[in-house]
Write an enzyme that holds these catalytic residues in place. Sequence first.
Site, PDB file in Angstrom:
ATOM      1  N   ARG A 102       1.131  -1.502  -0.201  1.00  0.00           N
ATOM      2  CA  ARG A 102       0.187  -0.058   0.061  1.00  0.00           C
ATOM      3  C   ARG A 102       1.053   1.440   0.254  1.00  0.00           C
ATOM      4  O   ARG A 102       1.807   1.665   0.655  1.00  0.00           O
ATOM      5  CB  ARG A 102      -0.769  -0.002   1.313  1.00  0.00           C
ATOM      6  CG  ARG A 102      -1.770  -0.950   1.244  1.00  0.00           C
ATOM      7  CD  ARG A 102      -3.129  -0.568   2.573  1.00  0.00           C
ATOM      8  NE  ARG A 102      -2.922   0.177   3.647  1.00  0.00           N
ATOM      9  CZ  ARG A 102      -3.395   0.725   4.612  1.00  0.00           C
ATOM     10  NH1 ARG A 102      -5.060   0.687   3.932  1.00  0.00           N
ATOM     11  NH2 ARG A 102      -3.065   0.857   6.068  1.00  0.00           N
ATOM     12  N   THR A 106      -1.462   7.063  -0.051  1.00  0.00           N
ATOM     13  CA  THR A 106      -3.161   6.799  -0.961  1.00  0.00           C
ATOM     14  C   THR A 106      -3.416   5.823  -0.168  1.00  0.00           C
ATOM     15  O   THR A 106      -4.838   5.732  -0.321  1.00  0.00           O
ATOM     16  CB  THR A 106      -2.652   6.574  -2.014  1.00  0.00           C
ATOM     17  OG1 THR A 106      -2.007   5.861  -2.584  1.00  0.00           O
ATOM     18  CG2 THR A 106      -2.208   8.351  -2.734  1.00  0.00           C
ATOM     19  N   ASP A 198       0.210  -2.038  12.462  1.00  0.00           N
ATOM     20  CA  ASP A 198       0.487  -2.069  11.477  1.00  0.00           C
ATOM     21  C   ASP A 198       0.905  -4.023  11.308  1.00  0.00           C
ATOM     22  O   ASP A 198       2.155  -3.856  12.305  1.00  0.00           O
ATOM     23  CB  ASP A 198       1.395  -1.878  10.993  1.00  0.00           C
ATOM     24  CG  ASP A 198       2.229  -1.701   9.311  1.00  0.00           C
ATOM     25  OD1 ASP A 198       2.346  -2.934   9.214  1.00  0.00           O
ATOM     26  OD2 ASP A 198       2.145  -1.055   8.260  1.00  0.00           O
ATOM     27  N   ASP A 201       4.788  -4.594   9.816  1.00  0.00           N
ATOM     28  CA  ASP A 201       5.944  -3.923  11.498  1.00  0.00           C
ATOM     29  C   ASP A 201       6.287  -4.925  12.455  1.00  0.00           C
ATOM     30  O   ASP A 201       6.982  -4.577  12.991  1.00  0.00           O
ATOM     31  CB  ASP A 201       5.668  -2.682  11.455  1.00  0.00           C
ATOM     32  CG  ASP A 201       6.139  -1.553  10.525  1.00  0.00           C
ATOM     33  OD1 ASP A 201       6.459  -2.370   9.201  1.00  0.00           O
ATOM     34  OD2 ASP A 201       5.713  -0.196   9.924  1.00  0.00           O
TER      35      ASP A 201
HETATM   36  C1  PRP Z   1      -1.263  -4.587   4.579  1.00  0.00           C
HETATM   37  C2  PRP Z   1      -2.200  -5.717   4.611  1.00  0.00           C
HETATM   38  C3  PRP Z   1      -3.110  -6.092   3.441  1.00  0.00           C
HETATM   39  C4  PRP Z   1      -3.046  -4.550   3.125  1.00  0.00           C
HETATM   40  C5  PRP Z   1      -4.532  -4.289   4.084  1.00  0.00           C
HETATM   41  O1  PRP Z   1      -0.376  -4.197   3.765  1.00  0.00           O
HETATM   42  O2  PRP Z   1      -0.667  -6.792   4.941  1.00  0.00           O
HETATM   43  O3  PRP Z   1      -2.044  -6.246   2.606  1.00  0.00           O
HETATM   44  O4  PRP Z   1      -2.536  -4.049   4.216  1.00  0.00           O
HETATM   45  O5  PRP Z   1      -5.181  -2.748   3.481  1.00  0.00           O
HETATM   46  P1  PRP Z   1      -6.143  -2.886   2.706  1.00  0.00           P
HETATM   47  O6  PRP Z   1      -7.043  -3.633   2.652  1.00  0.00           O
HETATM   48  O7  PRP Z   1      -6.507  -1.015   2.846  1.00  0.00           O
HETATM   49  O8  PRP Z   1      -5.491  -2.805   1.079  1.00  0.00           O
HETATM   50  P2  PRP Z   1       0.776  -3.525   3.721  1.00  0.00           P
HETATM   51  O9  PRP Z   1       0.588  -3.018   1.857  1.00  0.00           O
HETATM   52  O10 PRP Z   1       1.417  -2.457   4.135  1.00  0.00           O
HETATM   53  O11 PRP Z   1       1.802  -4.336   3.408  1.00  0.00           O
HETATM   54  P3  PRP Z   1       3.176  -5.468   4.019  1.00  0.00           P
HETATM   55  O12 PRP Z   1       1.942  -6.698   4.175  1.00  0.00           O
HETATM   56  O13 PRP Z   1       4.116  -5.459   3.869  1.00  0.00           O
HETATM   57  O14 PRP Z   1       3.466  -4.692   5.460  1.00  0.00           O
HETATM   58  N1  URA Z   2      -2.363  -2.383   6.875  1.00  0.00           N
HETATM   59  C1  URA Z   2      -2.585  -3.040   8.180  1.00  0.00           C
HETATM   60  O1  URA Z   2      -1.399  -3.559   8.850  1.00  0.00           O
HETATM   61  N2  URA Z   2      -2.974  -2.923   9.995  1.00  0.00           N
HETATM   62  C2  URA Z   2      -4.224  -2.079   9.370  1.00  0.00           C
HETATM   63  O2  URA Z   2      -4.807  -1.548  10.215  1.00  0.00           O
HETATM   64  C3  URA Z   2      -4.661  -1.662   7.972  1.00  0.00           C
HETATM   65  C4  URA Z   2      -3.527  -2.613   6.673  1.00  0.00           C
END
Ligand code: PRP
Ligand code: URA
Length: 207
Positions: A102, A106, A198, A201
């Site tokens: 993400r 945005t 997150d 993280d």
């Molecule tokens: C997070 C999570 C989902 C997404 C959900 O990933 O693991 O993939 O956000 O959000 P959405 O429903 O609004 O799309 P992120 O993009 O933070 O990546 P990561 O898993 O690498 O931390």
């Molecule tokens: N991704 C996450 O890891 N946490 C949230 O709350 C939303 C998106």
Amino acid sequence: MPVHVVDHPIAQDALAALRRSTTDAREFRRNAARLTTTLAVEATRTLRTRNAEVETPLGQASARLVHGEIVIVPILRAGLSMLDPLLSLLPSARVGYIGLQRDERTAVASSYYRKLPKQVADARVLLVDPMLATGGSAINALDLLKGVGATETALLCMVATAEGLSAVEAKHPRTAIYTAAVDPILNGQKFIVPGLGDFGDRLYGTD
Ligand code: PRP
Ligand code: URA
């Protein structure tokens, strides 16, 4: 497809540990695995089986064996936490990977990696990602899976929002969704509130 909210006591106990802000990475990983196992038991309840006979030390027993192709697809990174527990239950499953990130400003997800098994049309595809916030990542991944021929898909997540669920259902009404919680709102950064922060993280110690 209905949304299945998994309220099994072990699922809810594991979710509480994931939500708690003082949970360290080691406990976070352990409880992510516990929760995935409970979600997986619900999501695999309708797997196809075939009848068989097995020889016990004392005679013959009728048995049912899991039958048919299963493909597990974690969305990187956070979905990786769900892969090993799923493979423990489904050791013959094939595995595909979808990398989505993400945009911090945005919250729109863009794809940076994809490696999927060939011939997924007859498989039960389990897409796994712990967080369903806006639903953008799940929709992106389901579009991709449908694009390569997947017909039978289920989405396993740990925390969803009503907004995210509606968005996925609108675009992919035949996808079954399993989650341990539906939280009320997204904040200005499109993080789930109360959520758990997150996930990636907390899982990997990055921020
Ligand atoms: C997070 C999570 C989902 C997404 C959900 O990933 O693991 O993939 O956000 O959000 P959405 O429903 O609004 O799309 P992120 O993009 O933070 O990546 P990561 O898993 O690498 O931390
Ligand atoms: N991704 C996450 O890891 N946490 C949230 O709350 C939303 C998106």
